[in-house]
Design a protein around this motif. Structure first.
Motif, short mmCIF file in Angstrom:
data_model
loop_
_atom_site.label_atom_id
_atom_site.label_comp_id
_atom_site.label_asym_id
_atom_site.label_seq_id
_atom_site.Cartn_x
_atom_site.Cartn_y
_atom_site.Cartn_z
N TRP A 242 0.97 -1.11 0.05
CA TRP A 242 -0.04 -0.07 -0.03
C TRP A 242 0.85 1.18 0.06
CZ3 TRP A 242 -0.11 4.14 3.43
CH2 TRP A 242 -1.04 5.05 3.19
N GLY A 243 0.48 2.29 -0.67
CA GLY A 243 1.25 3.55 -0.58
C GLY A 243 1.57 4.27 -1.99
N VAL B 133 -3.04 7.09 -4.71
CA VAL B 133 -3.75 7.68 -3.71
C VAL B 133 -5.62 7.26 -3.69
CG1 VAL B 133 -4.57 9.72 -5.20
CG2 VAL B 133 -4.42 10.17 -2.66
N ASN C 139 -7.12 4.91 2.33
CA ASN C 139 -6.52 5.07 3.27
C ASN C 139 -6.26 3.64 4.03
OD1 ASN C 139 -8.62 4.49 5.09
ND2 ASN C 139 -8.87 6.89 5.21
N HIS D 288 -0.45 10.38 -1.16
CA HIS D 288 -1.05 10.16 0.25
C HIS D 288 -0.82 11.35 0.91
CE1 HIS D 288 -3.24 6.38 -0.44
NE2 HIS D 288 -2.00 5.77 -0.94
N CYS D 289 0.46 11.84 1.16
CA CYS D 289 0.73 12.88 1.95
C CYS D 289 2.14 13.51 1.45
CB CYS D 289 0.96 12.09 3.19
SG CYS D 289 2.30 10.75 3.21
N CYS E 214 2.81 12.90 6.49
CA CYS E 214 2.57 11.40 6.68
C CYS E 214 2.45 10.98 8.12
CB CYS E 214 3.59 10.75 5.85
SG CYS E 214 4.12 11.30 4.23
N PHE F 181 -0.95 9.16 9.24
CA PHE F 181 -1.19 7.76 9.14
C PHE F 181 -0.77 7.03 10.37
CE2 PHE F 181 -0.80 8.99 4.73
CZ PHE F 181 -2.13 8.72 4.18
#
Length: 274
Positions: free
Chosen positions: A35-36, A39, A43, A77-78, A85, A88
């Motif tokens: 995962w990662g 986007v 989540n 994602h961030c 980040c 998370f």
């Protein structure tokens, strides 16, 4: 499709993964998922709430070594430059409360990472321990959540000193996760499985797979497509019955969460993996 920051890791697709955990693991299979790197995959909370995954590999820490300041890349994602980040951290703990192991993946197909010496490997291991595992630091990129281990996804640069990094991490946390070269069909995959399970001292082994048949090719519908994809019915009828007979069977690994959303591969195979 692969994201703009990470190319498709095709040669990883049929890899054999081994995981050595400090904690005791019941002898039943589980699914590990990367995962990662897109986007649109959602989540971590939503991923872990599906109930399909026993392990999550957060990908990637793709800048480290040679005195560089390590940098995590979670695509859209961030923003790690603004400590974005750390959002998370609570999601990681949410997964862990569900008894899901959450790992950090090192490397990837892009980035700037390499090790120049044993001392460099030791420095990187200290960074990982203090900033992502059980050590102490005020600059933890994923907040104060404590990850369960480190995944080695080394696709570039020299092959030197990775064993040293693994050994130092083993000294610190006794938790490691490796990948190894792919196989071209189910027969060679199972032959490699037999060799690795017999010759490598590790508690659990995983079969690495892609979750989506990309790109399509002339062998679509056969046991292994050019991308390394194994159709669920082939996995269930030809691969899992063999690997599950081993006491070292740990489950399967899927690349990646975004692809799995498109095809539902993990849903299809879950009952056969466990």
């Amino acid at each position: 499709m692969a994201t703009k920051t990470q190319a498709t890791p095709l040669f990883l697709l049929l890899s054999l993964l081994l995981i050595l955990l400090k904690t005791t693991v019941a002898h039943r299979g589980g699914i590990a998922i990367y995962w990662g790197q897109n986007v649109s995959e959602g989540n971590l909370t939503a991923l872990c709430d599906t109930g399909r995954f026993a392990y999550v590999n957060i990908a990637f820490l793709d800048v480290f070594g040679n005195g560089q300041t390590p940098l995590i890349n979670l695509d859209g994602h961030c923003n790690p430059a603004t400590n974005g980040c750390t959002i998370f951290s609570e999601q990681i703990r949410h997964c862990q409360k569900k008894h899901i192991k959450v790992m950090l993946s090192l490397g990837g197909l892009v980035g700037n990472y390499f090790l120049t010496s044993k001392a460099d490997a030791k420095n990187v291991s200290r960074y990982l321990w203090n900033n992502l595992l059980s050590g102490k630091s005020s600059n933890r990129p994923l907040g104060d959540a404590v990850l369960d281990g480190i995944d080695f996804y080394i696709e570039q640069g020299s092959s030197l000193y990775w064993d040293d990094l693994a050994r130092y991490l083993h000294h610190f946390s006794r938790k490691k996760f490796y990948n190894n070269p792919c196989q071209s069909n189910t027969t060679s995959l199972l032959n490699s499985w037999a060799i690795w399970v017999k010759s490598v001292k590790a508690r659990l082994f995983f079969v690495g797979l892609v979750a989506l048949p990309l790109p399509p090719g002339p062998n679509a519908g056969t046991d292994v497509t050019p991308s390394g994809f194994i159709p669920a019915n082939v996995l269930e009828s030809q691969v899992l019955p063999v690997v599950k007979s081993s006491k070292k069977y740990g489950g399967v690994m899927l690349w990646n969460a975004f692809w799995d959303v498109q095809d539902g591969y993990s849903t299809t195979i879950l009952s056969s993996v466990v």
